[in-house]
Structures are given as C-alpha cells and as structure tokens.
Design an enzyme around this catalytic site. Structure first.
Site, short mmCIF file in Angstrom:
data_model
loop_
_atom_site.label_atom_id
_atom_site.label_comp_id
_atom_site.label_asym_id
_atom_site.label_seq_id
_atom_site.Cartn_x
_atom_site.Cartn_y
_atom_site.Cartn_z
N CYS A 121 -23.29 0.93 -1.73
CA CYS A 121 -23.98 0.74 -3.01
C CYS A 121 -23.44 -0.45 -3.79
O CYS A 121 -24.05 -0.90 -4.75
CB CYS A 121 -23.89 2.01 -3.84
N HIS A 267 -24.85 0.60 -11.15
CA HIS A 267 -25.48 1.20 -9.97
C HIS A 267 -26.02 2.56 -10.37
O HIS A 267 -25.34 3.34 -11.04
CB HIS A 267 -24.44 1.33 -8.85
N ASN A 297 -31.39 7.09 -6.41
CA ASN A 297 -30.33 6.18 -5.98
C ASN A 297 -30.82 5.33 -4.82
O ASN A 297 -31.03 5.85 -3.72
CB ASN A 297 -29.10 7.02 -5.57
O1 UT7 Z 1 -24.27 5.95 -4.49
C1 UT7 Z 1 -23.53 6.77 -3.65
C2 UT7 Z 1 -22.45 7.44 -4.38
N1 UT7 Z 1 -22.71 8.84 -4.52
C3 UT7 Z 1 -22.64 9.42 -5.70
O2 UT7 Z 1 -22.47 8.79 -6.71
C4 UT7 Z 1 -22.70 10.91 -5.80
C5 UT7 Z 1 -21.59 11.44 -6.64
N2 UT7 Z 1 -21.67 12.85 -6.79
C6 UT7 Z 1 -22.63 13.46 -7.56
O3 UT7 Z 1 -23.47 12.80 -8.14
C7 UT7 Z 1 -22.60 14.94 -7.68
O4 UT7 Z 1 -21.39 15.44 -7.13
C8 UT7 Z 1 -23.81 15.65 -6.99
C9 UT7 Z 1 -25.07 15.35 -7.79
C10 UT7 Z 1 -23.96 15.14 -5.57
C11 UT7 Z 1 -23.59 17.15 -6.98
O5 UT7 Z 1 -23.41 17.63 -8.30
P1 UT7 Z 1 -22.23 18.66 -8.60
O6 UT7 Z 1 -22.35 19.04 -10.01
O7 UT7 Z 1 -20.95 18.01 -8.15
O8 UT7 Z 1 -22.61 19.89 -7.71
P2 UT7 Z 1 -21.78 20.58 -6.53
O9 UT7 Z 1 -21.85 19.75 -5.29
O10 UT7 Z 1 -20.43 20.98 -7.03
O11 UT7 Z 1 -22.64 21.89 -6.32
C12 UT7 Z 1 -22.77 22.88 -7.35
C13 UT7 Z 1 -23.74 23.92 -6.86
C14 UT7 Z 1 -23.43 24.43 -5.45
O12 UT7 Z 1 -23.76 25.80 -5.42
P3 UT7 Z 1 -22.60 26.90 -5.51
O13 UT7 Z 1 -21.70 26.63 -4.32
O14 UT7 Z 1 -21.92 26.68 -6.82
O15 UT7 Z 1 -23.36 28.19 -5.40
C15 UT7 Z 1 -24.40 23.67 -4.58
O16 UT7 Z 1 -24.73 24.36 -3.40
O17 UT7 Z 1 -25.06 23.36 -6.80
C16 UT7 Z 1 -25.59 23.58 -5.49
N3 UT7 Z 1 -26.49 22.47 -5.18
C17 UT7 Z 1 -27.78 22.48 -5.46
N4 UT7 Z 1 -28.58 23.43 -6.05
C18 UT7 Z 1 -29.88 23.12 -6.21
C19 UT7 Z 1 -26.17 21.30 -4.59
N5 UT7 Z 1 -27.27 20.53 -4.49
C20 UT7 Z 1 -28.29 21.26 -5.01
C21 UT7 Z 1 -29.67 21.01 -5.19
N6 UT7 Z 1 -30.42 21.96 -5.79
N7 UT7 Z 1 -30.25 19.85 -4.82
#
Ligand code: UT7
Length: 340
Positions: A121, A267, A297
C-alpha cells in the site's frame, strides 16, 4: 530544479459492491463494516480485467489532462515519457513481467524505462520518490508516470470476512516533470521531501503466502490459491504508529507545523486508523481527505486515486502544501510532502 506533478488520472471499474451485497454472501453486516472501517462500498473489476488495464486507463487519463493543458497530443506525451513506475500488490503476473512494461507497450511509451515497485500500500509513495530520483540524477530524463494499480478482488479469499470486506479495485496515476527553472516564492511547486521506511520484522503479518519461492503454489494441493492473509490487529497498531511517526518526522524535517499543511492524503485502509492517528497528534479530522467509504482499500492505488479526485474537483490549489502518508505490507511506510 524541481519535480512537479503536472497531471493526474484514475480508473475505477463500473461494478459497485455495497456492504449489503457482501452481507448476502458472507457472515457480515453493513453496520460491522462501517463501524470498524468506514467502508460503505467498493468497485470490482470485470472478469478478464487485470491491473495493467486499469493502470493504462488511469495513465491515459493523466496524459489527456496534460495534453489539454499543453496542447500536445497524448501520443506525443506518451513518447516523451522517460520512466514508468508502477506500484501493485495484485500485478498482472507475479515476478515477471512487470505490469509497468505492459502499460509501457500499450501506451506507446517507446522511450521509457518501466518497472514495478513491491511496497504494497506504500507503493505510490515509494514510486513517486523513485521516479523523482531518476529524473533528478540524469538531466536527459524529463517526464515520468507514477501509477498505483490494483485488482485486489482476484487475490482476496472471498470466504474470509476478515479480509474480503476491506479491499477494492482501481488505479491512479500522476505525471511528473523535471523543470530546470522552477518558480520561486509562493509560486513554488513540486515534491519537497519524502520519508521511506520499512520494518521487515512484520513481513509475515501481511502477505500472500503461496506462489513465491518460499511456499511454491502446488496445483491440486491442500492449500487454497494465493490470497491475502493479514493479522489485522497487529497491522492496525503498526499503522497508527507509522502514520503518527511519519507526519511528525515530515513536519520536523521541514521545520513547519501542521497549520502549514493544507491537506493530508492518507492511504485509505481504515477510517479508524486515520481518526486514531489524528487524535494522537491533535490534528482535526477535517485535515485528512477520506474517500474510503466509496472505494474501500485500493492499496497502492488509494493515494493517486484520492489525488485525482481532489484535483479534478478543484480541491487542490496551486501552492497548497499537501502531505501523503501510508503504510502496508512489507511492512513499509512513509510519506511525501508536495507543493501542489
Ligand atoms: O492496507 C493494508 C493494511 N491493512 C490494514 O490497515 C488493516 C488494519 N486492521 C484493521 O483495519 C482492523 O484490524 C480490521 C478492520 C481488519 C478488523 O477490525 P478489528 O476491530 O481489529 O476486529 P477483529 O479482527 O479484532 O475482530 C473482532 C470481531 C471478531 O469476532 P470475535 O472473535 O470477537 O467473536 C471477528 O471474527 O469481529 C469479527 N469480524 C467480523 N464480523 C463481522 C471480523 N471481520 C468481520 C466482518 N463482519 N467482516
């Protein structure tokens, strides 16, 4: 001497997928995606459209803008290009040939060097500095295209809700030119300063595992086809630090304050990352340009798409000091300070 951005272009596929469209096929909701990322929709390339196709369209749009400004034909401008640098996480081919070479051929840029940059990115930020450097070290070079182009929809695992909802397709391009007699004072323009950094200790946290020499993809094997894998939490924390650190360094090195900067073009990975970084630095949210709600993204393409959108809607004024800042796989990060 100065390296000025003289034109911009972008290419966005026609097919738009909303969060609700994704919720029909994945265990997710519009509410979750919006509240965790700020994303509302993304565009997806039709079958058969590759990164070079979007890159070519964005490049032609940038050249058409320059053609209109200068009265020079697009073909003549294409032939006057000395360098084409293309950043992509989803190139036409892995390793070889470079997607930039495919664009070079179709553009008719007979006199241009062409190569890809693998900085995920941060590809556009790296690419701008590499292109500016190539124009600076050899005075026989005058013009370069810097492109970010992605068809990420081909390399996401559409069954993984943790990544599939995040990405979109698109391309952006800028045409840069070396001038020997730059304007001074308030008419000064050009790339002022760039910071580029990497932290390869996080290499495994955001990767496409299969398909390279470390984990060759074996057709018929147990592994699913090459796709993006990410430790979202870790990358989130890294991103906030990378953005705050880069903004602070650019300001310090240039001996300016945030009030001197008209706009920050980050970004577009997650609106929450930008909000968190802004809060830490005491920078109002309005200073950051965000279009992630519409495009999601688009990795290396997100900054040049944003630049083109701002440019074509008259929201960048000549003389504005703008800052790009980004981060991504590698891990890589950095930023450019540019006088528009
Ligand atoms: O340009 C490339 C660089 N990449 C990035 O900048 C990404 C950086 N990271 C992020 O933006 C965030 O970490 C994410 C958006 C990817 C995830 O957000 P988060 O608040 O860190 O969520 P998490 O991964 O900790 O997941 C929290 C919960 C989980 O459920 P449990 O285990 O708490 O029951 C996930 O399974 O949210 C769940 N989850 C979803 N639920 C509904 C993860 N993705 C989804 C989804 N819809 N799409």
């Amino acid at each position: 001497m100065a390296i000025e951005i003289i034109a911009t272009g972008r290419a966005i596929p026609a097919k738009r997928l909303t969060n609700d469209d994704l919720a029909n096929r994945l265990d997710t909701t519009d509410e979750w995606i919006r509240s965790h990322t700020g994303i509302g929709a993304r565009y997806v390339a039709e079958e058969g459209v590759a990164a070079s196709d979007l890159a070519l369209e964005a490049a032609r749009n940038a050249l058409a803008m320059a053609a209109e400004q200068t009265g020079t034909a697009v073909e003549t401008l294409a032939q006057s290009l000395d360098v084409i640098i293309l950043g992509s996480t989803s190139p036409d081919y892995y390793g070889v040939p470079a997607t930039a070479c495919i664009v070079q051929d179709k553009l008719g840029a007979k006199n241009a060097a062409a190569m890809d940059i693998t900085a995920a990115c941060t590809g556009f930020i790296y690419g701008l500095e590499v292109a500016a450097g190539l124009l600076t070290v050899d005075r026989s070079r005058k013009r370069a295209l810097v492109i970010g182009a992605e068809v990420l929809s081909r390399i996401v695992d559409w069954n993984d809700r943790g990544t599939a909802v995040l990405f979109g397709d698109g391309a952006g391009a800028v045409l840069i030119e070396r001038t020997e007699t730059p304007s001074e004072g308030k008419n000064r323009r050009g790339v002022l300063r760039t910071i580029l950094r990497a932290d390869g200790s996080g290499a495994e946290r955001l990767r496409i595992k299969q398909g390279g020499s470390r984990y060759p993809y074996q057709s018929g094997g147990a592994e699913s086809p090459p796709h993006v894998e990410m430790d979202g939490r870790m990358v989130y924390n890294f991103a906030v630090k990378a953005i705050t650190g880069t903004i602070e360094k650019l300001l310090t090195q240039e001996n300016i304050t945030i009030n001197d900067v008209a706009r920050i073009i980050p970004h577009q990975a997650n609106a929450r990352i930008i909000q968190a970084a802004g809060k830490r630095l005491g920078i109002p949210e309005s200073k950051f340009f965000l279009n992630i709600e519409e495009y999601a993204n688009t990795s290396a393409a997100s900054i040049p798409i944003a630049l083109d959108e701002l440019n074509r809607t008259g929201r960048l004024k000549q003389g504005d000091l703008i800052m790009t800042v980004g981060f991504g796989g590698g891990l890589t990060y950095g930023g450019n300070l540019i006088i528009w």
